[in-house]
Design a protein around this motif. Sequence first.
Motif, mmCIF file in Angstrom:
data_model
loop_
_atom_site.group_PDB
_atom_site.id
_atom_site.type_symbol
_atom_site.label_atom_id
_atom_site.label_comp_id
_atom_site.label_asym_id
_atom_site.label_seq_id
_atom_site.Cartn_x
_atom_site.Cartn_y
_atom_site.Cartn_z
ATOM 1 N N ARG A 92 0.817 -1.216 0.000
ATOM 2 C CA ARG A 92 0.000 0.000 0.000
ATOM 3 C C ARG A 92 0.850 1.266 0.000
ATOM 4 O O ARG A 92 0.395 2.328 -0.437
ATOM 5 C CB ARG A 92 -0.950 -0.010 1.200
ATOM 6 N N LEU A 93 2.088 1.159 0.469
ATOM 7 C CA LEU A 93 2.930 2.339 0.577
ATOM 8 C C LEU A 93 4.070 2.378 -0.437
ATOM 9 O O LEU A 93 4.905 3.272 -0.395
ATOM 10 C CB LEU A 93 3.516 2.434 1.997
ATOM 11 N N HIS A 94 4.097 1.428 -1.361
ATOM 12 C CA HIS A 94 5.233 1.361 -2.277
ATOM 13 C C HIS A 94 5.364 2.604 -3.149
ATOM 14 O O HIS A 94 6.451 2.954 -3.615
ATOM 15 C CB HIS A 94 5.137 0.120 -3.172
ATOM 16 N N ILE A 95 4.269 3.296 -3.357
ATOM 17 C CA ILE A 95 4.305 4.481 -4.208
ATOM 18 C C ILE A 95 5.175 5.580 -3.614
ATOM 19 O O ILE A 95 5.657 6.466 -4.308
ATOM 20 C CB ILE A 95 2.859 4.997 -4.453
ATOM 21 N N PHE A 96 5.424 5.513 -2.287
ATOM 22 C CA PHE A 96 6.253 6.519 -1.630
ATOM 23 C C PHE A 96 7.729 6.124 -1.599
ATOM 24 O O PHE A 96 8.550 6.839 -1.032
ATOM 25 C CB PHE A 96 5.766 6.744 -0.195
ATOM 26 N N GLY A 97 8.045 4.984 -2.196
ATOM 27 C CA GLY A 97 9.435 4.545 -2.216
ATOM 28 C C GLY A 97 9.624 3.295 -1.379
ATOM 29 O O GLY A 97 8.873 3.032 -0.441
ATOM 30 N N ARG A 98 10.651 2.530 -1.721
ATOM 31 C CA ARG A 98 10.884 1.238 -1.068
ATOM 32 C C ARG A 98 12.101 1.295 -0.152
ATOM 33 O O ARG A 98 12.730 0.276 0.118
ATOM 34 C CB ARG A 98 11.075 0.170 -2.148
ATOM 35 N N SER A 99 12.440 2.478 0.314
ATOM 36 C CA SER A 99 13.551 2.622 1.243
ATOM 37 C C SER A 99 13.317 3.883 2.055
ATOM 38 O O SER A 99 12.279 4.532 1.937
ATOM 39 C CB SER A 99 14.887 2.696 0.493
ATOM 40 N N GLY A 100 14.284 4.237 2.879
ATOM 41 C CA GLY A 100 14.168 5.462 3.644
ATOM 42 C C GLY A 100 13.152 5.369 4.763
ATOM 43 O O GLY A 100 12.906 4.297 5.328
ATOM 44 N N ALA A 101 12.540 6.514 5.103
ATOM 45 C CA ALA A 101 11.719 6.629 6.308
ATOM 46 C C ALA A 101 10.582 5.612 6.356
ATOM 47 O O ALA A 101 10.286 5.050 7.411
ATOM 48 C CB ALA A 101 11.167 8.051 6.414
ATOM 49 N N ILE A 102 9.930 5.367 5.220
ATOM 50 C CA ILE A 102 8.823 4.414 5.212
ATOM 51 C C ILE A 102 9.307 3.021 5.593
ATOM 52 O O ILE A 102 8.734 2.356 6.463
ATOM 53 C CB ILE A 102 8.138 4.379 3.832
ATOM 54 N N MET A 103 10.383 2.563 4.986
ATOM 55 C CA MET A 103 10.871 1.222 5.283
ATOM 56 C C MET A 103 11.466 1.146 6.685
ATOM 57 O O MET A 103 11.336 0.109 7.362
ATOM 58 C CB MET A 103 11.899 0.785 4.241
ATOM 59 N N PHE A 104 12.090 2.217 7.158
ATOM 60 C CA PHE A 104 12.606 2.207 8.524
ATOM 61 C C PHE A 104 11.458 2.013 9.521
ATOM 62 O O PHE A 104 11.572 1.260 10.489
ATOM 63 C CB PHE A 104 13.328 3.523 8.848
ATOM 64 N N GLY A 105 10.350 2.721 9.273
ATOM 65 C CA GLY A 105 9.200 2.597 10.166
ATOM 66 C C GLY A 105 8.576 1.218 10.124
ATOM 67 O O GLY A 105 8.206 0.647 11.164
ATOM 68 N N ILE A 106 8.440 0.653 8.937
ATOM 69 C CA ILE A 106 7.912 -0.709 8.807
ATOM 70 C C ILE A 106 8.810 -1.690 9.551
ATOM 71 O O ILE A 106 8.325 -2.615 10.217
ATOM 72 C CB ILE A 106 7.792 -1.082 7.315
ATOM 73 N N SER A 107 10.102 -1.481 9.471
ATOM 74 C CA SER A 107 11.056 -2.360 10.137
ATOM 75 C C SER A 107 10.821 -2.394 11.641
ATOM 76 O O SER A 107 10.842 -3.464 12.268
ATOM 77 C CB SER A 107 12.486 -1.883 9.859
ATOM 78 N N ALA A 108 10.618 -1.231 12.227
ATOM 79 C CA ALA A 108 10.423 -1.154 13.676
ATOM 80 C C ALA A 108 9.138 -1.849 14.102
ATOM 81 O O ALA A 108 9.108 -2.593 15.097
ATOM 82 C CB ALA A 108 10.404 0.306 14.119
ATOM 83 N N ILE A 109 8.066 -1.625 13.358
ATOM 84 C CA ILE A 109 6.789 -2.247 13.717
ATOM 85 C C ILE A 109 6.865 -3.759 13.553
ATOM 86 O O ILE A 109 6.371 -4.525 14.390
ATOM 87 C CB ILE A 109 5.650 -1.639 12.881
ATOM 88 N N ASP A 110 7.515 -4.216 12.499
ATOM 89 C CA ASP A 110 7.670 -5.655 12.289
ATOM 90 C C ASP A 110 8.396 -6.299 13.467
ATOM 91 O O ASP A 110 7.956 -7.328 14.002
ATOM 92 C CB ASP A 110 8.440 -5.915 10.998
ATOM 93 N N THR A 111 9.501 -5.719 13.897
ATOM 94 C CA THR A 111 10.250 -6.268 15.026
ATOM 95 C C THR A 111 9.407 -6.280 16.289
ATOM 96 O O THR A 111 9.425 -7.256 17.060
ATOM 97 C CB THR A 111 11.543 -5.463 15.247
ATOM 98 N N ALA A 112 8.643 -5.214 16.517
ATOM 99 C CA ALA A 112 7.770 -5.168 17.691
ATOM 100 C C ALA A 112 6.715 -6.275 17.650
ATOM 101 O O ALA A 112 6.364 -6.862 18.685
ATOM 102 C CB ALA A 112 7.096 -3.804 17.781
ATOM 103 N N LEU A 113 6.212 -6.596 16.471
ATOM 104 C CA LEU A 113 5.208 -7.657 16.355
ATOM 105 C C LEU A 113 5.815 -9.027 16.634
ATOM 106 O O LEU A 113 5.156 -9.900 17.210
ATOM 107 C CB LEU A 113 4.567 -7.614 14.971
ATOM 108 N N TRP A 114 7.061 -9.235 16.237
ATOM 109 C CA TRP A 114 7.744 -10.483 16.592
ATOM 110 C C TRP A 114 7.940 -10.571 18.105
ATOM 111 O O TRP A 114 7.828 -11.657 18.693
ATOM 112 C CB TRP A 114 9.089 -10.568 15.878
#
Length: 366
Positions: A92-114
């Motif tokens: 859903r967010l790929h249009i904003f780019g596949r790196s940088g702030a968006i991916m950093f934020g996804i990374s943090a939430i993913d780790t928290a879910l684990w």
Amino acid sequence: MKIAMIEVIAVSIPFAGGSRSAESAWGGKNAGSADSLLVKVTTEGGIVGWGEAFGFTAIPAVRAAIEQVIAPLCIGLSALNIGSLMLDVQKRLHIFGRSGAIMFGISAIDTALWDILGKVTGQPVHRLLGGAAVSELTCYASLVRYTDPQLLVENVNRALADGFSHLKLHEITVDAVREARNAAGDNVEITLDVNCPWTVRQALDMSAKLRQFNLRWLEEPIWPPENFGGLARLRREGGIPIAAGENVSTLVEFQQMLSAGAVDVVQPSPAKMGGISELQKVFSLAAANATEVMVHSFYDGPGLLASVHASAALGSKDSLVEWRYFDLEAQLYGDAMRPRNGTITVPQGPGLGFDPDADVVRSFRV
């Protein structure tokens, strides 16, 4: 087990007062503190998971990305369907780019879910990943760029006295590497991370000068970092093993890097490239390409814990953990994750094993 709240917490911990290393940390930029961006995910049942996004000077952008863009897509959805939720968010967010702030934020939430999944099931993350064959891992002391040779040697000696037999330098001059090698001796393993400063030609010229120091690897030598063809040429002709990957954001890019034959060591960064869900895929991809994985973890929060769990479960007996080697006024986990004689203990508690110390977070929250 739905996600009820996602909170973003910036923490700035000063370097220990009076430390000479503090005065020249970050290559003379006079940064007085280490800034981290923590993400706290809470379920409707009150279970809390912790993640970490790449922070430093990127914190304002990553905070905005999480609070305004990513979190609204996650609230109210199951915390346990990690793979499908994170894939949906990425799409859903790929249009904003596949790196940088968006991916950093996804990374943090993913780790928290684990972390949440481990707490719900009563299992440490390394067991969720298949189980760890080791109870501790060897660390390398990852020094900041001191520039001043005297400070560099002083901190090399400190790290050796603390029991480390593996060092990472962030220097960019031949003289600095020579000083470090002379101080450490021939039996200490040294790696060199130069943070993408050179053209391919410059990197080849520098490699010719650096070969004499018997480096374990030369890390991120070329600008731009996605020049995998240039890295492959340097690997073929430079005579020093090449490591890279902390600036790679997606599995496809890792595949391109490995297909190009660009690296001897691949270095995914869990706080940058999608968290634990994507990190485990990079281990599989690297194994299929007979390439060693050394997780990038220049963090001391959940990003570090994610690295330790993944390395213990998916790496080899030779996997190394990057320990950010400088003095802070406090550590997010107190002494619980501090290396002893150059080794770090794999947490055995549920989830990531530890939550950040509430008093430390409270005292240094920005």
